[in-house]
Structures are given as structure tokens and as C-alpha cells.
Design a protein around this motif. Sequence first.
Motif, PDB file in Angstrom:
ATOM      1  N   TYR A 149       0.685  -1.256   0.051  1.00 54.27           N
ATOM      2  CA  TYR A 149       0.134  -0.094   0.015  1.00 54.27           C
ATOM      3  C   TYR A 149       0.866   1.392  -0.115  1.00 54.27           C
ATOM      4  O   TYR A 149       0.524   2.301  -0.541  1.00 54.27           O
ATOM      5  CB  TYR A 149      -0.993   0.178   1.205  1.00 54.27           C
ATOM      6  N   LEU A 180     -10.991  -9.546  -0.536  1.00 57.69           N
ATOM      7  CA  LEU A 180     -12.111  -9.397   0.180  1.00 57.69           C
ATOM      8  C   LEU A 180     -13.323 -10.051  -0.642  1.00 57.69           C
ATOM      9  O   LEU A 180     -14.317 -10.758   0.028  1.00 57.69           O
ATOM     10  CB  LEU A 180     -12.383  -7.993   0.679  1.00 57.69           C
ATOM     11  N   LEU A 228     -16.536 -10.697   2.005  1.00 55.70           N
ATOM     12  CA  LEU A 228     -16.548  -9.817   2.976  1.00 55.70           C
ATOM     13  C   LEU A 228     -16.852  -8.365   2.650  1.00 55.70           C
ATOM     14  O   LEU A 228     -16.143  -7.989   1.561  1.00 55.70           O
ATOM     15  CB  LEU A 228     -15.324 -10.083   3.841  1.00 55.70           C
ATOM     16  N   LEU A 287     -11.576 -16.845   5.079  1.00 52.87           N
ATOM     17  CA  LEU A 287     -11.626 -15.744   5.550  1.00 52.87           C
ATOM     18  C   LEU A 287     -10.118 -15.309   6.179  1.00 52.87           C
ATOM     19  O   LEU A 287      -9.506 -14.303   6.172  1.00 52.87           O
ATOM     20  CB  LEU A 287     -12.600 -15.534   6.578  1.00 52.87           C
ATOM     21  N   TYR A 288      -9.462 -16.381   7.031  1.00 51.02           N
ATOM     22  CA  TYR A 288      -8.315 -16.184   7.754  1.00 51.02           C
ATOM     23  C   TYR A 288      -7.353 -15.969   7.002  1.00 51.02           C
ATOM     24  O   TYR A 288      -6.669 -14.951   7.008  1.00 51.02           O
ATOM     25  CB  TYR A 288      -8.408 -17.478   8.708  1.00 51.02           C
ATOM     26  N   LEU A 294      -7.679 -12.683   4.632  1.00 50.38           N
ATOM     27  CA  LEU A 294      -7.475 -11.497   5.456  1.00 50.38           C
ATOM     28  C   LEU A 294      -6.252 -11.264   5.900  1.00 50.38           C
ATOM     29  O   LEU A 294      -5.560 -10.191   5.963  1.00 50.38           O
ATOM     30  CB  LEU A 294      -8.457 -11.470   7.018  1.00 50.38           C
ATOM     31  N   ALA A 295      -5.377 -12.386   6.326  1.00 50.02           N
ATOM     32  CA  ALA A 295      -3.957 -12.287   6.764  1.00 50.02           C
ATOM     33  C   ALA A 295      -3.240 -11.738   5.500  1.00 50.02           C
ATOM     34  O   ALA A 295      -2.160 -10.801   5.944  1.00 50.02           O
ATOM     35  CB  ALA A 295      -3.587 -13.895   6.994  1.00 50.02           C
ATOM     36  N   THR A 307      -4.479  -9.635   3.178  1.00 49.69           N
ATOM     37  CA  THR A 307      -4.845  -8.342   2.915  1.00 49.69           C
ATOM     38  C   THR A 307      -4.064  -7.403   4.198  1.00 49.69           C
ATOM     39  O   THR A 307      -3.788  -6.516   3.647  1.00 49.69           O
ATOM     40  CB  THR A 307      -6.205  -8.243   3.292  1.00 49.69           C
ATOM     41  N   ALA A 308      -4.057  -8.172   5.253  1.00 50.33           N
ATOM     42  CA  ALA A 308      -3.509  -7.258   6.473  1.00 50.33           C
ATOM     43  C   ALA A 308      -1.808  -6.851   6.118  1.00 50.33           C
ATOM     44  O   ALA A 308      -1.495  -6.062   6.428  1.00 50.33           O
ATOM     45  CB  ALA A 308      -3.602  -7.989   7.659  1.00 50.33           C
ATOM     46  N   PHE A 364      -1.325  -3.490   4.205  1.00 51.89           N
ATOM     47  CA  PHE A 364      -1.230  -2.376   4.609  1.00 51.89           C
ATOM     48  C   PHE A 364      -0.344  -2.152   5.861  1.00 51.89           C
ATOM     49  O   PHE A 364      -0.138  -1.168   6.645  1.00 51.89           O
ATOM     50  CB  PHE A 364      -2.781  -2.278   5.328  1.00 51.89           C
ATOM     51  N   ARG A 365       0.556  -3.198   6.113  1.00 52.40           N
ATOM     52  CA  ARG A 365       1.422  -3.004   7.201  1.00 52.40           C
ATOM     53  C   ARG A 365       2.728  -2.216   6.653  1.00 52.40           C
ATOM     54  O   ARG A 365       2.877  -2.069   5.675  1.00 52.40           O
ATOM     55  CB  ARG A 365       2.248  -4.577   7.576  1.00 52.40           C
ATOM     56  N   ALA A 366       3.605  -1.693   7.558  1.00 54.32           N
ATOM     57  CA  ALA A 366       4.510  -0.750   7.112  1.00 54.32           C
ATOM     58  C   ALA A 366       5.603  -1.765   6.529  1.00 54.32           C
ATOM     59  O   ALA A 366       5.805  -2.772   6.740  1.00 54.32           O
ATOM     60  CB  ALA A 366       5.026  -0.227   8.398  1.00 54.32           C
ATOM     61  N   GLU A 421     -21.439  -6.981   8.907  1.00 56.29           N
ATOM     62  CA  GLU A 421     -19.997  -7.352   8.406  1.00 56.29           C
ATOM     63  C   GLU A 421     -19.125  -6.251   8.165  1.00 56.29           C
ATOM     64  O   GLU A 421     -17.891  -6.126   8.185  1.00 56.29           O
ATOM     65  CB  GLU A 421     -20.001  -8.179   7.386  1.00 56.29           C
ATOM     66  N   ILE A 472     -14.105  -4.865   9.171  1.00 52.59           N
ATOM     67  CA  ILE A 472     -12.848  -4.348   8.503  1.00 52.59           C
ATOM     68  C   ILE A 472     -12.204  -3.056   9.049  1.00 52.59           C
ATOM     69  O   ILE A 472     -11.155  -2.782   9.596  1.00 52.59           O
ATOM     70  CB  ILE A 472     -13.048  -4.290   6.796  1.00 52.59           C
ATOM     71  N   TYR A 528     -11.312  -3.594  12.651  1.00 55.31           N
ATOM     72  CA  TYR A 528      -9.896  -4.498  12.498  1.00 55.31           C
ATOM     73  C   TYR A 528      -8.715  -3.444  12.493  1.00 55.31           C
ATOM     74  O   TYR A 528      -7.716  -3.547  13.252  1.00 55.31           O
ATOM     75  CB  TYR A 528      -9.995  -5.546  11.428  1.00 55.31           C
ATOM     76  N   PHE A 529      -8.879  -2.605  11.238  1.00 53.77           N
ATOM     77  CA  PHE A 529      -7.620  -1.639  11.179  1.00 53.77           C
ATOM     78  C   PHE A 529      -7.574  -0.710  12.335  1.00 53.77           C
ATOM     79  O   PHE A 529      -6.365  -0.401  12.601  1.00 53.77           O
ATOM     80  CB  PHE A 529      -7.729  -1.189   9.701  1.00 53.77           C
ATOM     81  N   ARG A 556      -3.820  -0.988  13.746  1.00 51.90           N
ATOM     82  CA  ARG A 556      -2.929   0.101  13.340  1.00 51.90           C
ATOM     83  C   ARG A 556      -2.730   1.078  14.389  1.00 51.90           C
ATOM     84  O   ARG A 556      -1.587   1.668  14.542  1.00 51.90           O
ATOM     85  CB  ARG A 556      -3.200   0.622  12.139  1.00 51.90           C
ATOM     86  N   GLU A 615      -2.223  -6.400  17.249  1.00 52.63           N
ATOM     87  CA  GLU A 615      -2.502  -7.360  16.091  1.00 52.63           C
ATOM     88  C   GLU A 615      -3.310  -8.525  16.489  1.00 52.63           C
ATOM     89  O   GLU A 615      -4.071  -9.057  15.803  1.00 52.63           O
ATOM     90  CB  GLU A 615      -1.346  -7.978  15.450  1.00 52.63           C
ATOM     91  N   TRP A 649      -7.062  -9.680  15.565  1.00 52.04           N
ATOM     92  CA  TRP A 649      -7.317 -10.779  14.822  1.00 52.04           C
ATOM     93  C   TRP A 649      -8.510 -11.578  15.250  1.00 52.04           C
ATOM     94  O   TRP A 649      -9.447 -12.217  14.922  1.00 52.04           O
ATOM     95  CB  TRP A 649      -6.003 -11.799  14.635  1.00 52.04           C
ATOM     96  N   LEU A 681     -11.941 -13.014  13.851  1.00 52.24           N
ATOM     97  CA  LEU A 681     -12.109 -14.238  13.919  1.00 52.24           C
ATOM     98  C   LEU A 681     -13.429 -14.510  14.340  1.00 52.24           C
ATOM     99  O   LEU A 681     -14.247 -15.242  14.051  1.00 52.24           O
ATOM    100  CB  LEU A 681     -11.019 -15.095  14.148  1.00 52.24           C
ATOM    101  N   LEU A 713     -16.633 -13.172  12.844  1.00 52.24           N
ATOM    102  CA  LEU A 713     -16.804 -13.571  11.596  1.00 52.24           C
ATOM    103  C   LEU A 713     -17.610 -15.161  11.692  1.00 52.24           C
ATOM    104  O   LEU A 713     -18.350 -15.378  11.161  1.00 52.24           O
ATOM    105  CB  LEU A 713     -15.345 -13.730  10.773  1.00 52.24           C
TER     106      LEU A 713
END
Lengths: 513, 539
Positions: free
Chosen positions: A391, A406, A411, A448-449, A452-453, A455-456, A459-461, B149, B153, B156-157, B161, B168, B172, B176, B179
Motif C-alpha cells: 500500500y 475481500l 466480506l 477468511l482467515y 484477511l491475513a 490483506t493485512a 497495509f503493514r509498514a 459485516e 474491516i 480491525y484496522f 494499526r 495485532e 485478529w 475471527l 466472523l
Amino acid sequence: MNALAQDPVRSVVQSVDWLTIAPPTLAALGALAVLVADLFLPERRKPLLGPVTVAVLALAALSLLPLRSGDRTTFCLTADPAVCSYVADPFTLAVQFLVLGAALIAALLSMTAVRDEALPRGEYWFLLLASAAGAALLPAARDLTTLIVALEVASLPSFALVGLRRADGRSSEAALKFFLSSVTATAVSLMGVSFVYAATGSLHLDRVAEELRDTAPGLDTLAATGVALTLVGFAFKTAAVPFHSWVPDTYAGAPLPVAAYLSVIGKAVGFSGLILVTVRAFPSYGHVWGPALAVLAALTMTGGNVAALRQRPERAHSAVRLLAWSSVGQAGYLLVPIAAAAYAAEPGRAVGATVAYALMYAAVNLGAFAVAAHVGRTAAANRITDYRGLYAAHPPTALALAFFLLCLAGLPPGIIGLFAKVAVFSTAVDAGLGWLAAVMAVNVVIALYYYLAWTAQLFRAPAPAPAAAPAPAPAPVRVAAPLTAAIALTGLIAVGLSGAPQLALRFAADVLL
Amino acid sequence: MRLLLAAVVVLPLLGAGAALLPAPPGLRGRSPEQAVLRHGVTVTGAVLAATAVLALGFDHDRPGTMQAETDIGWIPALGVRIHLGTDGVSLPLLVLTALLTFLCALYSYHRPPEGPRPQAFVALVLLLEAGTLATFAVLDLMLFFLAFETVLIPMYFLIARWGGAGRERAAWRFVLYTLLGSVVMLLGLLLVGLGAEGGPTFDMTALAEDGGRGLTHTTQLLAALAIGIGLAVKTPMWPLHSWLPDAHTAAPTVGSVLLAGVLLKMGTYGFVRIVLPVVPDGIHTLAPYLAAFAVTGIIYGSLACLALSRSGAGGDLKRLIAYSSVGHMGFVLLGVATLTRTGVNGALFANIAHGLITGLLFFLVGAVKDRTGTTDLDRLALGGGGERGGERGGECGGGAALYGRAPRLGGLLAFGAVASLGLPGLAGFWGEMLALLGAYHPADGLSRPAYLVFMALAALGTLLTAAYLLVVVRRVCMGTPHAPGAAPAPGTALPDVRGHEFAAWIPLVVLTVLAGLWPAILLGLTDPAVQNLLPGVSR
């Protein structure tokens, strides 16, 4: 059937309606043209072959437009014009659109890869078009011979495509693995077809369906065995567990656009073949294939998702492997409505959910592969950890990939993914397959797990550069134009479908077959 | 009115998109950060104004009927419609959501969140607001699920963050758990919608009118169970609560306020709006179990808080308030589980009260953390110097001495704690009392002795709640700021409440008092609506 019966043509020679068969024919002619042109073009002009391929596929997709008005048939029996080998009904058109559109996007992805990896151009584009022609023929086929021929036309070029990186041992090994297992599956299918032919005396799907309704008592076992065996070849193409073991190695070994191509078009070939043989040819044997497909669906989604969950993000090619395994999981969802069709009052309606889901999946999965292709240009190993901080480097690309993932996960904001899953769920609930719906629910959570992992990660640094290397600060690579086009196209489709899910989901409400 | 309600849902969504774009000339402000935080205040302020107008324009003579309805087809293939509307049940929640989000935006404007780009922060908060407002405004099961839903998101962020230690993992866990619950809920919603009388429909009002006709008892039971599990995770109901303490502890102040103040309400709202009217038979069978879990949650939550508040337990204030939420939401669930008008009204009242009070408490704890750098009770108490005092330390002597060091902050914290324990005259009282009253005389067909036991246990829970909150007040607010006779050590004085903090907190205090002194303002809205949701129930 009504539309078929209206056709009054009776002659000795089977009539050919060229407009009806235009989509696969155009792709096939384009393939030949590209192959011939490759012989005569000077080397520096060969890059033109890529855009030509894209244009051919676009033309073939456009040739679907005049067919929208109604059911058209051709290659009908002269004795009985109601029995035809090629039918362009809504189901055919939807799958042909999916196949040709997906092939087009795969071709866009290929342009960069063919140049970067110096793949033989003429062969590559010929094989791609040839395979697409077979895949476009398959949903229209209404007899078992045409089905098997189309299946092979779609498959054989893809073995070569997988192995096209000559210098790469992994690529050849993947191709060999793919080839051997695929050929075995097709052989089993052919045996099933021969059993069915022996039991019914016909190859046309509608006739087979009639004959199977009251088979002679002695032939019952033969017919049931034939039905079960016929499914194998198509289940293989769909990458259903336990016919899936070729998937991860093949995807990781093949050039990335080929993996993308297989993940969508291979599946489209598989599930449309499955729908045709189950719903059109073997409706009276629902008690055989219904439970079999339901179990297959449950195994496929569970196997694929659990394996995807176990992918370690720092392993080489983990991004492609994850997409490979997740595509196995998604294949499981595609099978659910087909299994439900065995129990539904209107099987033609139930399978519409598969088509709708496949449309969503095709756009979104190709989009994810397109971003993977972009990342793969800078990070050859294409590990999931390479996506960390995407990102920060490429905001639009990262947002697109996040959206695709997603959607695959189902989702929000990936609304189309969610509602496509709802459509699939509702066929299962409608058919009384509560247990399958529950298994699917668990799988959705597993999937999803890992989505999402990933996707995350985006956006991490960005990871701090290793201190040892005097970082030469790689300039951010611009996204290649064809890749940009592919990402933008799939992104637009996915966003458009999310805003107006009806565009895809109307197939889930219509009677397609 | 119709446009207004639609605008309430759409406005934050557009605002979220706009927050990511560069500011137009003229609105640049001092810096991009300041501009975007101001943008957040503007948008949430506009939404609050819109909900206020909505509340004023709401026909208070007939709060039982749906008002400001919009009904447009969206996905005919699945029978999903964009159906919005509000009645006496959802209107207070809409206002609460808009208010809390606005206050959060205001608070962040003056105290920007610590972490990466505030642009993303503002966009996520606005997306969160859109999701929660949509949850309370939609009348279609599939849209409800979608909105339910949507909040995941952004939350979560926000946690992952902008959060604190262990963020983190906590984020999670939050995602989870929720969901897992919501996928099960989706199955339940499908079961209800597809099996509805007269063809598949997901329209809540139509389904509520049917009242479960056309569904067999088994289907209703399964559906109530599946939907209930999804909502119970969100509420959270014991034993599905274990994501909550971690999420709250790790979340930034704004995240905690919105999580406790608004997100938890989505679960209980779902119970009242969907489960009660749509599958009445199913919930009738499940009600005693729901009540039992609710009461266990009350006792468990307060015991956990008591343990955390003990000296030397290393309890974290945020975690403590999170556990207290488990207890408070237990009262809400108990009220729902009585299936009486009294109980459900109590539940809805307690819902709003909890949003106001816990929102305030999280704000205050965030302020304490800003000033002292910790939310650890033991370290707070030590920092005040009281417990260091030796002879008077230990059992009843020491404390962080907030009264002495920052009197207004200490006073507000004590106010929040007292409101939370349910002091008559404040908002916390009525909801819990009505829930207990409902349990005293549950709906016909429910075992009265069982409910009497539940009532007694819940009443015990209120005592325990009072106990731990008073311990907290004693340990945080009381104590001597410095050793008697000695000069005040440098650094023990804390900055007291600042202007922007007052601005963010006073509305909550005022509303807490108002709802406590004049409960009819809420009950007058909810009661007629509840009558509609519970047809044929006389009490």
C-alpha cells in the motif's frame, strides 16, 4: 426443447448455422492465423501477435451479442432436428462469455510475461487461443463426443503452455505431472462414456437422458458406473479433491498468466461439463451423482482451504500457491449448486448459482493474479511476505488486491463475493443439504482467515531493509501497461458487480438449461 | 424524511471516500493531517445534525410504525431490497451512534491518534459509522448482514494499526470470533428468508408480520439458534465474550468508545429486531437458556472485575471496563430473554444507557492514560503516592488520588462509575431494574421459578458491580496526592480536564442524567414499537 422443435429444417446433410458457432470458431481461426503469421513475420514484428490475440478474443466475445435473442441450435440430426450437438442457450452464452472474457484478461497478463520471460511468441499465443476455442466450444456441446473432444481441445494446449518455459526444469516437471494425471482422468471419463453408450445406445445428451429413465434391469449397474466414471474427467478439470494434486505444483511451475488461465478457464471447462452431463444427460441418476458431488464439494472446499491455511507466507511462490489452493477451495463452492441440482425441483435454476459464482470468481481471481504478476516482476519469488507494505509503494494496486481478496473471502466491501456465496448457500439450503451448507460455512471462515491475513500484509509498514545489504533503493517499478489494463478491467468489473450484483446474480434466478 | 434517513447512511460512506482524497484548495487547513481530522468532525457533525432533524421530524405519536421508509429493489435474483426505515427501537440507537462518533471525531481532532496516517484513520471511523448506522436503519435481512459485516474491516484496522500493546493479536481475535459467529448467523437468516410463507423474502417487516408462520418449530429453533449465536458473539454473551477484553485493552480510545458504545449494541438490537418477532417459537424455547447464559455473564463479569480491581492483581482499567460490559450486556440479554414488554423495554433502555456510560468511561480512562501513561490499576495507585505511604497503604488507604491531582477528571470518573453501577436517578438504573422486573414475571410458558432464580442472581450481580466500581473509585480517585506535611513532589500534579475534553464528555454526562431523571423520553419511544414486535404479549 420448444425452441428446438420449431426448427423445421430437414435435409440429408446437417445444417450449419455459422453465426451460432462463431465464438469458438473465431477463436480457432485466430489460433491458426497466429500460428501461420508467426512463420512469416520478422522477429521484430512478433510482439504484434499479442494484441492480435487480444483482438481475436474480443471479437469472439462480441460475436456473442447477436446470439442473445434466443436459443439457437445447429448440427442437428437430420432424422430428428430436435436433437442437436451444438446449442447456444443462455447457459452456453454465459459460460462462453466467461471463458472468452477470462481468456482476454489472461492474454493481457501474458503480454508482459511473454516479453519478460522470452517465451516463444507464436507458440504461446496459438496455444492460448486454441485452448480458449476448446473451452468456448464445451458449454455448447450437447453430445458426449463433442464434450470429450472439446475437453481435450481445451486441455492439450494447456499442457504445452504449462511447460513452455523450456529452460526451467520445474516448468517441465509441472507440465508432465499435469499431463499424466489429466490424461488418466480423461481416459476414465471416456470409459464412463462408453459404458453410458453401451447402456443407452446414444451419445446425444437429451437422448441419453430419455434412455436412462428406464434402463433395462440388467444394464442398471453398467449405467450407474458409466455415470460415475464420466464425472471423473470433469471433476479433474475443476480440480476437485481428490483429483487436485496437480494444482499447486502446476500453478507454481507454470508461467503466472498460464496459472491464472488455468485457475479460471480450467474450472469453467470442468464445471460446465459437469453441469451438462449431470443435469442434461443423467437427471434420472441424481441419486448417484447428487450425493457423490455433494461429498466431492465438501472434500474439495475443505481440502483446498485447509491446505491454503497451511501455506507459510515466507515460502517461495507462496502467493501463487495460496491462490492455487484457494482456487481448489473455491471449486468446492462451485460444485455445491450442481450437487443441489440433484435434489431441486428445477435443476436448471439451481446450477445458475454456479454460473453466477463463476462470473464473480473469474473477475476477482484474475484480478488477484494480475496484481501477483505485477509484484512478481520485482520479487521473483513472489512470496506473500513480498506484499508487505504494498500500500505504501503502490496504493491503487494494493487497494485493488485488497478488494479482490475481500471479494474472494465474501466480506464487505466485496459485496459481490458475499452475495454470490449467499446464492450458493441458498441452493444448498433449498435442496435440504443442511450439512453441506454447514461445511461451507466453516470453510468460508477458514478462507477468511488466510485472505484477511494476506490483506493485512498489504497495509503493514514496509519491512525494514536488511542492514547488511547497502540497499540500492530500487526505484518503484511502474505497472506495465497491459497489467494496468488487466487490473483496471477486473477491478471495474468487480466494483461494478458489487454495486449492482443483479448483473451476475440474475443467472442464479433464471432457468439456464 | 426518507431522504434524510438515506443521507444518514450514505453521508459517512461518501465522507470516508473523500477522506482519502487530497483536500480541495480552501479546505487545506494548517496541514493535511489537521484538514482531514477537521473533515471527520464536519462529516460526523453533519450526520449528527441529520439524525437530530430525523428525531425531531419523527412522529412521536406513533413510534410503533416504521417511518422515513425507503424501499427500492436491488437484487431481484435473491429478493434483496434496499429497505430503510426507523421506528422507536432504532431511532435512539441511530442518535446514539451519530452522537458518539461525532464526539470521537471531536476528541481526535484535538488529540490526533498516535499511529500512521490520520487520513486512513478518519476514513475508517467514517466507514465504521456508515456500517453501524446502516445496521440500525435497514429492514432487509441481507442488508442487515452486510452492514453487520461492514464494521469488521474498519474496526480491525483501527485496533491493529492505532492500538496499544498486543494489538495485532487482539484485532485478529476480534475479527475471527465475529466472523465465525456471523457466518452461522447468515445460515440462520437464509433459513428464515427462504422458508418464509409466500415465497422467499428477506424483508424484516414482512417476516415480523408473519411471526414465523410457515416455519416449522424445528426450523424456527435452528434459525433462532444460528442467528442467536452470531448476535451473541457480538453482544457479547458469556461464554462467547473472550475476544472483548483483549480488543478493548488494545484498541485506541476512540476504538474502545465506539466498540463498547455502538458495536455491541448491534448484537442486542438484532435480538430485538430479528429474533423476537421473526422466530417467536424458536426463541421461546431458547429463552431460558439465553437467560441462564446472560445471568452467568453478569456474575462472571462482575467477579472478573472484582478480581481485577484487587490490589496487586495488576488489573488494567480498560480490561476492567470491558469485563463490566460483559456484565451489563448480560442485563440486556436477560431483559430480552424474559420475552415480556417490560423486559425488552428494559433491555433497550440498558442498551442506550450502557452506550452513554461506557463510552464516557472509556474516554475518561483514555484521558487517564494520556496523563499518567498507564491504565494499570496498581501502577496508577502507586503513582499517586498513596499506596507507597506504607502504614496506611494496602487495604483501604492508597489510591491514585485523582481527586487531589486532577479534581474534575476524578469527579467525572467517579460519576461514570456511579452511573455504571446503576445509581437511581442516572441512566444505568432503569434498564437494569426493568430487566429484573421482567424476569420477576416472565412471559407465559416460561418457567417462573427459574426466572426468579435468575432475577436473584442478577440482583446479586448488581451488588458485586457496585462493589468493584467503588473499589476502583477508591483506588483511582481517592488517596493523598503526596505525603502529608511534605511539599508536593514535582510531577504528581496532573493537567485537569481540557476544553475539548469537556466538549466531548459533557453531552454524555447530560444525557446520562437526563435519561435517569426522565426515562419516559426513551420508554415512550420504545414501548409502542416493542408492542409491535411482541404481539399478543400483555406485560
